[in-house]
Design a protein around this motif. Structure first.
Motif, PDB file in Angstrom:
ATOM      1  N   LYS A 159      -6.794   8.858   3.867  1.00 17.73           N
ATOM      2  CA  LYS A 159      -6.705   8.667   2.426  1.00 17.73           C
ATOM      3  C   LYS A 159      -6.894  10.005   1.715  1.00 17.73           C
ATOM      4  O   LYS A 159      -7.728  10.828   2.118  1.00 17.73           O
ATOM      5  N   ASP A 202       0.854  -1.185   0.000  1.00 17.61           N
ATOM      6  CA  ASP A 202       0.000   0.000   0.000  1.00 17.61           C
ATOM      7  C   ASP A 202       0.892   1.238   0.000  1.00 17.61           C
ATOM      8  O   ASP A 202       1.923   1.275   0.685  1.00 17.61           O
ATOM      9  N   SER A 204      -8.378  10.512  -0.869  1.00 12.08           N
ATOM     10  CA  SER A 204      -9.730  10.570  -1.435  1.00 12.08           C
ATOM     11  C   SER A 204     -10.723  11.290  -0.537  1.00 12.08           C
ATOM     12  O   SER A 204     -11.754  11.776  -1.017  1.00 12.08           O
ATOM     13  N   GLU A 247      -6.084   6.522  -3.081  1.00 10.38           N
ATOM     14  CA  GLU A 247      -6.141   5.557  -1.986  1.00 10.38           C
ATOM     15  C   GLU A 247      -4.911   5.604  -1.085  1.00 10.38           C
ATOM     16  O   GLU A 247      -4.831   4.855  -0.102  1.00 10.38           O
TER      17      GLU A 247
END
Length: 307
Positions: free
Chosen positions: A291, A244, A293, A274
């Motif tokens: 995040k 990630d 987003s 993300e």
């Protein structure tokens, strides 16, 4: 009754006379056919000598004698194997030898290897994994790699190595990021669509990480910010490993809310919505992460960072 018993006793006596070498050879030949679907005959077998390092001698005393074998298939391919005399440990290099041979003589196999090269794979080799698993090993550049083309090519290559028996495919690829390889669990033939998804997800993480270093980092400086991208390893419930992306930002001089919001927009615009983004506050402490987003306005910044 005597006529029936005598042949049985004779068979048992003959079986008991079978040497350890013969047992090892027979077992190895059976395993090669079971795992790879090819018939092979042992042409040479010898006991591994008990010399070498202390650890080798200790292991020999624990597991018993080890036999080194040379086998040959019906199509005249020679390969080696090794096995303990109690048949508990078994290793064979058929997959690698067959791979190396096909690279030299098989036009279709060479074309499949070329597809892998076009997809950023170098120093490529197919190796035996646990049981009937083929492990694809090499180096990979994520930028132009197409996961679907890679897995399709590996599937066709595997079909030329293993004949008419089930097998699994696993990945073990070095990347451009030291110490952060792309490694997968073994996937069976009917699960290779899942392996394609796993590879694409991993490749995308590396692409975004490199894009940050090559593009986003410089654009952040125009907003008065510096930034660093990280790849954080994560293991899911099924024990598959992923990476990630996380990003750490800090202001070069003073905190400016408007520029921080523009930075979040820049990060999202480069496909990193993300990514977990943290901030070094003006006081020098690191904030929690959120995040990109969800960091859309001043209220989001306050909720996440307390600023």
């Amino acid at each position: 009754m005597k006529k029936l018993i005598l042949p049985v006793l004779a068979g048992l006596l003959l079986a008991g006379c079978e040497s350890d070498e013969e047992k090892a050879a027979a077992y190895t030949e059976q395993q090669v056919e079971k795992l790879y679907g090819v018939k092979a005959e042992t042409v040479k077998i010898e006991e591994q000598q008990g010399y070498g390092s202390t650890i080798v001698i200790v292991l020999a005393s624990l597991f018993g004698d080890t036999y080194n074998l040379t086998l040959k298939t019906e199509d005249d391919l020679s390969f080696s194997a090794s096995i303990y005399d109690d048949l508990s440990q078994f290793h064979v290099d058929y997959v690698t030898k067959k791979h190396e041979t096909l690279l030299k003589i098989d036009d279709e196999y060479q074309k499949l290897a070329a597809i892998l090269e076009e997809n950023g794979i170098s120093d490529f080799i197919l190796m035996p994994g646990f049981e009937a698993t083929i492990e694809a090993s090499g180096k990979i550049k994520a930028e132009n790699a197409n996961a679907g083309q890679i897995i399709d090519a590996l599937t066709e290559m595997s079909a030329k190595l293993i004949k008419n028996v089930p097998y699994s495919l696993a990945l073990n690829m070095e990347t451009e990021e030291p110490g952060e390889p792309i490694v997968s669990l073994p996937y069976k033939q009917n699960e290779l669509g899942e392996l394609t998804g796993v590879l694409e997800k991993q490749l995308q993480a590396f692409r975004l990480h490199r894009r940050f270093d090559e593009t986003v980092k410089n654009e952040l400086r125009t907003l008065g910010l510096t930034g660093t991208s990280f790849l954080d390893e994560r293991t899911e419930v099924n024990e598959e490993t992923y990476y990630d992306q996380s990003i750490s930002l800090s202001f070069i001089e003073s905190y400016q809310e408007e520029n921080l919001l523009k930075a979040m927009e820049l990060i999202r615009g480069n496909g990193m919505a993300e990514a977990e983004v943290s901030l070094f506050s003006p006081e020098g402490s690191r904030t929690d992460s959120c995040k990109a987003s969800v960091l859309m306005d001043a209220a989001d910044l306050k909720r996440c960072y307390g600023l």
